[in-house]
Write an enzyme that holds these catalytic residues in place. Structure first.
Site, PDB file in Angstrom:
ATOM      1  N   GLU A 292     -37.772  17.902 -35.582  1.00  0.00           N
ATOM      2  CA  GLU A 292     -36.999  18.517 -33.820  1.00  0.00           C
ATOM      3  C   GLU A 292     -37.453  19.284 -33.723  1.00  0.00           C
ATOM      4  OE1 GLU A 292     -32.682  18.649 -35.421  1.00  0.00           O
ATOM      5  OE2 GLU A 292     -32.819  20.073 -33.979  1.00  0.00           O
ATOM      6  N   HIS A 321     -42.241  10.349 -60.648  1.00  0.00           N
ATOM      7  CA  HIS A 321     -41.614   8.981 -61.537  1.00  0.00           C
ATOM      8  C   HIS A 321     -40.938   8.598 -60.424  1.00  0.00           C
ATOM      9  CE1 HIS A 321     -42.351  10.835 -65.851  1.00  0.00           C
ATOM     10  NE2 HIS A 321     -41.968  11.659 -64.711  1.00  0.00           N
ATOM     11  N   LYS A 435     -25.828  13.549 -29.453  1.00  0.00           N
ATOM     12  CA  LYS A 435     -24.171  13.952 -29.072  1.00  0.00           C
ATOM     13  C   LYS A 435     -23.525  13.310 -27.661  1.00  0.00           C
ATOM     14  CE  LYS A 435     -25.436  18.369 -31.194  1.00  0.00           C
ATOM     15  NZ  LYS A 435     -25.579  19.847 -30.892  1.00  0.00           N
TER      16      LYS A 435
HETATM   17  O1  PA5 Z   1     -32.184  23.155 -34.325  1.00  0.00           O
HETATM   18  C1  PA5 Z   1     -30.754  22.849 -33.563  1.00  0.00           C
HETATM   19  O2  PA5 Z   1     -30.351  23.161 -32.419  1.00  0.00           O
HETATM   20  C2  PA5 Z   1     -29.588  22.088 -33.575  1.00  0.00           C
HETATM   21  O3  PA5 Z   1     -29.882  21.012 -35.027  1.00  0.00           O
HETATM   22  C3  PA5 Z   1     -28.228  22.227 -34.048  1.00  0.00           C
HETATM   23  O4  PA5 Z   1     -28.701  22.597 -35.373  1.00  0.00           O
HETATM   24  C4  PA5 Z   1     -27.055  21.500 -34.587  1.00  0.00           C
HETATM   25  O5  PA5 Z   1     -27.710  20.077 -33.388  1.00  0.00           O
HETATM   26  C5  PA5 Z   1     -26.495  21.991 -34.555  1.00  0.00           C
HETATM   27  O6  PA5 Z   1     -26.198  22.295 -33.028  1.00  0.00           O
HETATM   28  P1  PA5 Z   1     -25.001  23.431 -32.859  1.00  0.00           P
HETATM   29  O7  PA5 Z   1     -25.029  24.914 -33.821  1.00  0.00           O
HETATM   30  O8  PA5 Z   1     -24.659  23.846 -31.298  1.00  0.00           O
HETATM   31  O9  PA5 Z   1     -23.618  22.523 -33.836  1.00  0.00           O
END
Ligand code: PA5
Length: 468
Positions: A292, A321, A435
């Protein structure tokens, strides 16, 4: 300071890998860029989305509150359920797997001495009812974790749990919910205030995937008896080790340099391969952090790019394996990072037996501790022989201090690599897009969701010839 984790990069280098590795001169030629990347990460320390760099040192009061709350939760509840996804789930799961018993929930209560822990991230329709089958909701504390306070997965779980709690315990439901969210943004903070839930805050400058060392991860860890101060101290030790902008004195900067060079040589895949079940979920946490943060399509100067490296999760010995054949003989497109444990917390001796089968009898008198390291060393050798880039991070032992070091090492390495790639390491527009689209598909009627629904209609119809 506890024992330090160590990075061995020998098998990343051309000294060992012929033309398939990295030349020392290539690292040297990057020194100005590395100094610049280090300076830019340091300049951002504690600012913008780099609040995570302060977490090892600025949470004394919060740690005290967490410990107090954790102690009450331990006294009052038999189950602790985290509702969260992405960064709100992967860190707590990784730390629990690393630092508690591998069958923690199945341990007898008197040995666990803390609630059973469930981390519910996905919204598979079967999952919530499965959870309800194994917990007693009257004895359960739910920790709703979402920084944005609006993530559909987590908030839908919250609504389900709220309804179930009201039916089970009436007006006492408030005592069963702890919220971890942003103090300044999103809807959950307002709900938490109205409902007077106990609340912990995710600092504005700490993004989901960098949030394990704030209340997101610390509360669940403390509830389950993990030494959260040692986690933070370990992270602080790593921070101190990485203060220098001299790449030969800063392990995270060195690793960022190697990964950057490797990416430029077509190593598009980063395999994380711990040789320890306790570290299995560190790979999941790392996968989100690396993917990410670095998977981006535009540079900080607004130029198009498509960068990043695909993280792959593997487990030693198991995946020898399964995947090792590909790593050894498939395309030259991977860097394999072994996580090695020097001193396991248990010793499993192999008894003597099968005396008439010499190759099996040979194992008698040895231990699984020896065998797992021999398998790791064997795999390292096989990869060296087939000239595949691999490196090893050694944990002297797995404890809160070394896990704190490891998490912070990867966070810093990610930040340096993002700076080298000249991208925004800390945003996730691709995640936000999905989202938004999901809410649009669900029929939500805000201006942006309606616009997104319209935009989605412009996608060409599916062609029958491609449907089978
Ligand atoms: O790293 C990030 O910002 C995202 O992966 C969030 O952790 C994930 O989308 C969850 O978001 P939130 O904490 O707002 O529910």
């Amino acid at each position: 300071m506890g024992a330090q984790i160590r990075l061995d990069i020998n098998h990343m280098m051309n000294d060992y890998l012929g033309g398939h590795g990295i030349d020392k001169a290539e690292i040297e030629s990057m020194i100005p860029a590395l100094k610049k990347a280090h300076a830019s990460v340091e300049a951002g320390r504690g600012k913008g989305m780099q609040g995570w760099m302060d977490l090892p040192c600025n949470q004394t009061a919060i740690v005290a509150q967490i410990l107090e709350s954790a102690s009450q939760i331990r006294d009052e509840f038999e189950y602790f359920v985290v509702l969260g996804i992405g960064g709100s789930a992967l860190g707590p799961a990784a730390v629990q797997q690393a630092l508690n018993h591998l069958h923690y929930n199945e341990l007898p209560k008197e040995l666990r001495n803390a609630p059973k822990l469930y981390i519910e991230d996905n919204i598979d329709p079967e999952r919530m009812s499965a959870l309800m089958d194994v917990i007693d909701i009257k004895k359960t504390c739910f920790n709703v974790i979402t920084k944005s306070g609006g993530t559909a997965e987590t908030m839908s779980q919250y609504l389900i749990v709220l309804d179930a709690l009201k039916q089970a315990v009436g007006s006492d439901y408030k005592k069963h919910i702890v919220v971890t969210t942003s103090e300044t943004k999103g809807f959950l903070i307002n709900i938490a205030k109205e409902e007077e839930y106990q609340t912990f805050f995710i600092p504005d400058g700490v993004g989901g995937r960098f949030s394990e060392l704030c209340p997101v991860g610390l509360l669940a860890a403390a509830v389950c008896g993990i030494d959260i101060q040692a986690l933070l101290d370990g992270a602080h030790d790593m921070d101190v080790r990485c203060k220098s902008d001299d790449v030969t004195k800063n392990p995270a900067l060195m690793d960022a340099a190697l990964m950057y060079i490797a990416m430029n040589k077509g190593m598009n895949i980063s395999v994380m391969m711990p040789y320890a079940d306790s570290l299995r979920l560190i790979s999941d946490w790392y996968a989100q952090l690396w993917a990410e943060s670095l998977g981006k399509n535009v540079t900080l100067d607004g130029k198009p790019c498509n960068v990043g490296q695909t993280p792959v999760k593997a487990l030693g010995v198991t995946d020898q394996h399964s995947q090792l054949q590909l790593y050894s003989e498939g395309p030259y497109d991977k860097v394999i990072t072994f996580l090695k444990v020097e001193d396991f917390r248990a010793k499993t001796a192999i008894p003597h037996g099968c005396d008439d089968v010499p190759s099996i009898a040979f194992l008698g008198g040895k231990s699984h501790n020896q065998l797992i390291e021999a398998e790791r060393a064997g795999t390292e050798y096989a990869l060296y022989k087939s000239q595949r880039m691999n490196q090893t991070i050694t944990l002297p032992t797995v404890n809160a201090d070394t896990i704190g070091q490891l998490l912070y090492f990867f966070e810093l390495c990610t930040a340096y690599t993002g700076a080298l790639l000249n991208i925004d390491t800390f945003n996730q527009p691709g995640v936000e897009e999905s989202k938004l689209a999901a809410y649009a598909v669900m029929g939500y009627d805000s201006e942006i969701h309606t616009a997104k629904r319209e935009e989605m209609k412009s996608r060409p119809e599916r062609k029958a010839e491609y449907l089978f």
